[in-house]
Write a protein that holds these residues in place. Structure first.
Motif, PDB file in Angstrom:
ATOM      1  N   PHE A 164       0.839  -1.248   0.048  1.00 38.15           N
ATOM      2  CA  PHE A 164       0.015  -0.047  -0.068  1.00 38.15           C
ATOM      3  C   PHE A 164       0.919   1.118  -0.136  1.00 38.15           C
ATOM      4  CE2 PHE A 164      -2.481  -3.637   1.958  1.00 38.15           C
ATOM      5  CZ  PHE A 164      -3.774  -3.368   0.999  1.00 38.15           C
ATOM      6  N   TYR A 165       0.335   2.266  -0.628  1.00 35.15           N
ATOM      7  CA  TYR A 165       1.229   3.450  -0.696  1.00 35.15           C
ATOM      8  C   TYR A 165       0.181   4.772  -0.444  1.00 35.15           C
ATOM      9  CZ  TYR A 165       3.786   0.392  -3.841  1.00 35.15           C
ATOM     10  OH  TYR A 165       4.466  -0.696  -4.489  1.00 35.15           O
ATOM     11  N   THR A 166       1.112   5.937  -0.060  1.00 40.46           N
ATOM     12  CA  THR A 166       0.436   7.243   0.466  1.00 40.46           C
ATOM     13  C   THR A 166       1.195   8.010  -0.492  1.00 40.46           C
ATOM     14  OG1 THR A 166       0.046   6.728   2.808  1.00 40.46           O
ATOM     15  CG2 THR A 166       0.120   8.721   2.264  1.00 40.46           C
ATOM     16  N   HIS A 167       0.492   8.777  -1.308  1.00 36.49           N
ATOM     17  CA  HIS A 167       0.737   9.674  -2.059  1.00 36.49           C
ATOM     18  C   HIS A 167       0.424  11.237  -1.707  1.00 36.49           C
ATOM     19  CE1 HIS A 167       2.644  11.154  -5.937  1.00 36.49           C
ATOM     20  NE2 HIS A 167       1.478  11.579  -6.205  1.00 36.49           N
ATOM     21  N   ILE A 168       1.358  12.054  -1.390  1.00 41.61           N
ATOM     22  CA  ILE A 168       1.064  13.394  -0.954  1.00 41.61           C
ATOM     23  C   ILE A 168       1.713  14.611  -1.847  1.00 41.61           C
ATOM     24  CG2 ILE A 168       1.203  15.027   1.131  1.00 41.61           C
ATOM     25  CD1 ILE A 168       1.599  12.382   2.814  1.00 41.61           C
ATOM     26  N   TRP A 169       0.884  15.507  -2.066  1.00 38.01           N
ATOM     27  CA  TRP A 169       1.380  16.468  -2.752  1.00 38.01           C
ATOM     28  C   TRP A 169       0.984  17.923  -2.322  1.00 38.01           C
ATOM     29  CZ3 TRP A 169      -2.341  13.646  -4.757  1.00 38.01           C
ATOM     30  CH2 TRP A 169      -3.542  14.227  -5.147  1.00 38.01           C
ATOM     31  N   ASN A 226       1.109  24.004  -5.616  1.00 36.22           N
ATOM     32  CA  ASN A 226       1.906  23.844  -6.935  1.00 36.22           C
ATOM     33  C   ASN A 226       1.948  22.479  -7.659  1.00 36.22           C
ATOM     34  OD1 ASN A 226       3.568  22.207  -5.595  1.00 36.22           O
ATOM     35  ND2 ASN A 226       4.839  24.098  -4.749  1.00 36.22           N
ATOM     36  N   GLY A 227       1.197  21.778  -6.838  1.00 35.43           N
ATOM     37  CA  GLY A 227       0.873  20.320  -7.435  1.00 35.43           C
ATOM     38  C   GLY A 227       2.331  19.411  -7.410  1.00 35.43           C
ATOM     39  N   THR A 228       3.252  19.678  -6.673  1.00 43.58           N
ATOM     40  CA  THR A 228       4.467  19.121  -6.565  1.00 43.58           C
ATOM     41  C   THR A 228       4.324  17.926  -5.414  1.00 43.58           C
ATOM     42  OG1 THR A 228       5.914  20.893  -7.548  1.00 43.58           O
ATOM     43  CG2 THR A 228       6.958  19.164  -6.502  1.00 43.58           C
ATOM     44  N   ALA A 229       4.780  16.771  -6.049  1.00 45.32           N
ATOM     45  CA  ALA A 229       4.485  15.672  -5.058  1.00 45.32           C
ATOM     46  C   ALA A 229       5.798  15.626  -4.188  1.00 45.32           C
ATOM     47  CB  ALA A 229       4.102  14.240  -5.472  1.00 45.32           C
ATOM     48  N   PHE A 230       5.970  14.660  -2.957  1.00 42.97           N
ATOM     49  CA  PHE A 230       7.169  14.633  -2.273  1.00 42.97           C
ATOM     50  C   PHE A 230       7.943  13.736  -2.931  1.00 42.97           C
ATOM     51  CE2 PHE A 230       4.748  16.745   1.405  1.00 42.97           C
ATOM     52  CZ  PHE A 230       5.679  17.375   1.746  1.00 42.97           C
ATOM     53  N   PHE A 231       7.095  12.321  -3.517  1.00 41.96           N
ATOM     54  CA  PHE A 231       7.843  11.406  -4.124  1.00 41.96           C
ATOM     55  C   PHE A 231       7.094  10.923  -5.199  1.00 41.96           C
ATOM     56  CE2 PHE A 231       9.005  11.141   0.460  1.00 41.96           C
ATOM     57  CZ  PHE A 231      10.389  11.164   0.421  1.00 41.96           C
ATOM     58  N   GLY A 232       7.855  10.179  -6.346  1.00 45.69           N
ATOM     59  CA  GLY A 232       7.190   9.636  -7.129  1.00 45.69           C
ATOM     60  C   GLY A 232       5.969   8.646  -7.166  1.00 45.69           C
ATOM     61  N   TRP A 233       5.140   8.526  -7.850  1.00 47.36           N
ATOM     62  CA  TRP A 233       3.753   7.846  -7.695  1.00 47.36           C
ATOM     63  C   TRP A 233       4.378   6.313  -7.123  1.00 47.36           C
ATOM     64  CZ3 TRP A 233      -1.287   7.704  -6.656  1.00 47.36           C
ATOM     65  CH2 TRP A 233      -2.043   6.689  -7.104  1.00 47.36           C
ATOM     66  N   GLN A 234       3.799   5.864  -5.988  1.00 48.65           N
ATOM     67  CA  GLN A 234       4.060   4.552  -5.719  1.00 48.65           C
ATOM     68  C   GLN A 234       5.675   3.914  -5.661  1.00 48.65           C
ATOM     69  OE1 GLN A 234       1.799   1.364  -7.613  1.00 48.65           O
ATOM     70  NE2 GLN A 234       0.111   2.031  -6.257  1.00 48.65           N
ATOM     71  N   SER A 235       6.359   4.987  -5.246  1.00 45.96           N
ATOM     72  CA  SER A 235       7.897   4.710  -4.999  1.00 45.96           C
ATOM     73  C   SER A 235       8.046   4.060  -3.656  1.00 45.96           C
ATOM     74  CB  SER A 235       8.552   6.112  -5.329  1.00 45.96           C
ATOM     75  OG  SER A 235       8.353   7.412  -4.186  1.00 45.96           O
ATOM     76  N   LYS A 236       9.473   3.702  -3.542  1.00 47.58           N
ATOM     77  CA  LYS A 236       9.763   3.005  -2.180  1.00 47.58           C
ATOM     78  C   LYS A 236       9.245   3.842  -1.049  1.00 47.58           C
ATOM     79  CE  LYS A 236      13.249  -0.130  -3.906  1.00 47.58           C
ATOM     80  NZ  LYS A 236      14.456  -0.627  -3.749  1.00 47.58           N
ATOM     81  N   MET A 275      -8.364  16.528   0.944  1.00 45.10           N
ATOM     82  CA  MET A 275      -7.747  17.540   1.625  1.00 45.10           C
ATOM     83  C   MET A 275      -6.989  17.132   2.812  1.00 45.10           C
ATOM     84  SD  MET A 275     -10.535  20.398   1.075  1.00 45.10           S
ATOM     85  CE  MET A 275     -11.266  20.858  -0.264  1.00 45.10           C
ATOM     86  N   PHE A 276      -5.534  17.605   3.019  1.00 46.73           N
ATOM     87  CA  PHE A 276      -4.798  17.402   4.043  1.00 46.73           C
ATOM     88  C   PHE A 276      -4.004  18.363   4.359  1.00 46.73           C
ATOM     89  CE2 PHE A 276      -0.554  15.206   4.977  1.00 46.73           C
ATOM     90  CZ  PHE A 276      -0.857  14.640   6.142  1.00 46.73           C
ATOM     91  N   THR A 277      -3.802  18.658   6.096  1.00 46.97           N
ATOM     92  CA  THR A 277      -2.932  19.631   6.540  1.00 46.97           C
ATOM     93  C   THR A 277      -2.323  19.012   7.647  1.00 46.97           C
ATOM     94  OG1 THR A 277      -4.386  20.544   8.060  1.00 46.97           O
ATOM     95  CG2 THR A 277      -4.455  21.663   5.803  1.00 46.97           C
ATOM     96  N   THR A 278      -1.417  19.479   8.414  1.00 45.76           N
ATOM     97  CA  THR A 278      -0.754  19.307   9.627  1.00 45.76           C
ATOM     98  C   THR A 278      -1.746  18.915  10.710  1.00 45.76           C
ATOM     99  OG1 THR A 278      -0.376  21.355  10.222  1.00 45.76           O
ATOM    100  CG2 THR A 278       1.514  20.472   9.313  1.00 45.76           C
ATOM    101  N   GLU A 279      -2.994  19.706  10.557  1.00 49.14           N
ATOM    102  CA  GLU A 279      -4.215  19.280  11.485  1.00 49.14           C
ATOM    103  C   GLU A 279      -4.845  17.927  11.342  1.00 49.14           C
ATOM    104  OE1 GLU A 279      -8.080  21.648  12.886  1.00 49.14           O
ATOM    105  OE2 GLU A 279      -7.092  22.464  11.201  1.00 49.14           O
ATOM    106  N   CYS A 280      -4.373  17.386  10.095  1.00 53.90           N
ATOM    107  CA  CYS A 280      -4.993  15.886  10.204  1.00 53.90           C
ATOM    108  C   CYS A 280      -3.938  14.770  10.600  1.00 53.90           C
ATOM    109  CB  CYS A 280      -5.302  15.814   8.716  1.00 53.90           C
ATOM    110  SG  CYS A 280      -6.426  16.836   7.977  1.00 53.90           S
ATOM    111  N   ILE A 281      -2.800  15.147  11.127  1.00 52.78           N
ATOM    112  CA  ILE A 281      -1.719  14.286  11.536  1.00 52.78           C
ATOM    113  C   ILE A 281      -2.378  13.439  12.689  1.00 52.78           C
ATOM    114  CG2 ILE A 281       0.383  13.977  12.727  1.00 52.78           C
ATOM    115  CD1 ILE A 281       1.462  16.553  11.145  1.00 52.78           C
ATOM    116  N   GLY A 282      -2.112  11.943  12.700  1.00 49.95           N
ATOM    117  CA  GLY A 282      -3.032  11.220  13.459  1.00 49.95           C
ATOM    118  C   GLY A 282      -4.313  10.760  13.263  1.00 49.95           C
ATOM    119  N   ASP A 283      -4.833  11.384  12.287  1.00 49.11           N
ATOM    120  CA  ASP A 283      -6.089  11.065  11.714  1.00 49.11           C
ATOM    121  C   ASP A 283      -6.020   9.698  11.011  1.00 49.11           C
ATOM    122  OD1 ASP A 283      -8.734  11.117  11.369  1.00 49.11           O
ATOM    123  OD2 ASP A 283      -8.955  13.195  11.038  1.00 49.11           O
TER     124      ASP A 283
END
Length: 438
Positions: free
Chosen positions: A58-63, A67-77, A128-136
């Motif tokens: 399973f993977y988590t994709h966050i951008w 600006n639409g930029t993701a932290f890492f490539g889709w389904q990368s390690k 939608m995701f912000t630091t307020e959602c950490i732990g959710d």
């Protein structure tokens, strides 16, 4: 996997897809008591594994929504989730890795979008995701892939919501190309009236006479427009449309007059019409056109990836190097190793660019083969695009008998001797195969 994917009218929500009229109830509490402003990228985000997903990874994709930029490539390690006691979680400290495309990890006060997927092509829409959602914990709200891609009604994914932040951060209210209403969240800049007006201008007619919203039997734009206004009005009266960060929208579906654009009343939120909403979390919402999922693509020869325009409409697509990659309606096809820039020219004249890096070139499994006269040997070909035919240059000593679109090449010996066969792959790369016929 629909590399997709996808893509939204408000907050860069991806690959986005279903009809939703209900919101997740905020019954579960967030599993962290840490001060979010000092949390940075630490903490975890959880995903409730859907019973209908049979994937093993399973993977988590966050951008970043702006600006639409993701932290890492889709389904990368770096996007792999950890499963512990039947519960999936993603350690957000990974976002601070030096290899991340966004530096510094997760930041308070910045809007992000998050989605989840597995190795069997199951994926959720963006949330939608912000630091307020950490732990959710995010969870799939329907067993059906009913969330419709805004521009391609044939593509769908699973709808998701937050357990504890379901009425503060969710899926933006939007109208798909065929007039399906989905999502529930708006901003002061993108009210229901603005969203309806944009749909009215962007899709004056349905794609074809058979394509129309499953929510309606209307087969023309005018009729569906009237229905949309009526349906969204019902949602507003029922308190089913929310402001990002908290608060119920109270307004109507009629566009405001110009002298009213300077202010807006928000129930439970702020009053900065046209700027941002601030209810204790992050608040900037991107409304300008951008490319989703990101402005750079890394891909192997023979493969394809899809990029889409969000908050705008592409008039044409082009590539700076047709020998490296081609593009059609946002679908990028890698031909040969190298770099190229794909450009989307919008109907407004604005240009959006995506940097493409093709990491591999077409190649043969062997560069030299031996074969007896009258017999054949097979050589594998990788990096080939299925829609482009090879071109073979045969000789009197040996020839390739396979079809021009084959990836397994059969070489037949015609008479004793040495020769070199040439294979032009994807129309851009010529490979040499030395053949010795005994």
């Amino acid at each position: 996997m629909k590399k997709i994917f996808s893509f939204l009218l408000v907050i860069a929500v991806v690959m986005s897809f279903s009809t939703v009229m209900t919101t997740a109830s905020a019954t579960d509490s967030v599993s962290t008591n840490t001060n979010i402003n000092t949390l940075g990228s630490s903490g975890k985000v959880y995903f409730e594994k859907p019973s209908m997903w049979e994937g093993t990874t399973f993977y988590t994709h966050i951008w970043e929504s702006e600006n639409g930029t993701a932290f890492f490539g889709w389904q990368s390690k770096k996007e792999k989730m950890t499963e512990e006691d039947g519960k999936l979680y993603y350690d957000l400290s990974i976002l601070s890795d030096p290899s991340a495309q966004l530096s510094g990890g997760l930041k308070p006060g910045v809007d992000y979008t998050i989605m989840f997927s597995d190795n069997l092509n199951n994926e959720t829409c963006g949330l939608m995701f912000t630091t307020e959602c950490i732990g959710d914990t995010a969870y799939v709200t329907s067993p059906d892939m009913s969330y419709e891609n805004t521009e391609d009604s044939t593509r769908h994914s699973y709808l998701i919501a937050w357990k504890a932040n379901g009425k503060k951060y969710g899926v933006p209210l939007q109208i798909t190309s065929v007039g399906t209403i989905q999502g529930q969240f708006v901003t002061p800049e993108r009210t229901p009236a603005k969203i309806i007006n944009d749909w009215d201008k962007s899709y004056p007619s349905y794609p074809n006479e058979k394509a129309y919203s499953p929510q309606s039997s209307a087969r023309n734009h005018k009729t569906r427009l009237a229905e949309i206004k009526k349906e969204i009005t019902k949602m507003i009266k029922a308190g089913q449309i929310y402001y990002v960060g908290g608060g119920v929208f109270e307004g109507d579906v009629n566009p405001p007059k110009e002298d009213e654009l300077g202010g807006s009343s928000i129930v439970g939120g702020s009053t900065n019409m046209g700027v941002s909403i601030n209810t204790g979390g992050s608040s900037s919402v991107r409304t300008s056109p951008y490319l989703y999922p990101k402005k750079s693509v890394t891909i192997k020869s023979g493969a394809t990836k899809k990029v889409a325009v969000k908050n705008g409409k592409a008039k044409s697509w082009s590539t700076s190097n047709k020998k490296v990659a081609t593009v059609k309606n946002g679908k990028i096809t890698a031909l040969n190793k190298g770099k190229a820039t794909v450009t989307a020219t919008l109907t407004t004249g604005k240009k959006l660019t995506c940097k493409v890096t093709v990491t591999t070139a077409p190649k043969l499994s062997k560069t030299t083969v031996n074969v007896k006269k009258g017999e054949t040997v097979t050589v594998k070909l990788s990096g080939k695009v299925s829609s482009i035919n090879n071109k073979y240059t045969n000789t009197k000593v040996a020839k390739i008998t396979s079809k021009t679109n084959a990836t397994s090449l059969k070489i037949k010996g015609l008479k004793k001797g040495n020769t070199t066969l040439k294979i032009k792959v994807n129309g851009v790369k010529t490979l040499n195969l030395k053949v010795k016929v005994k």
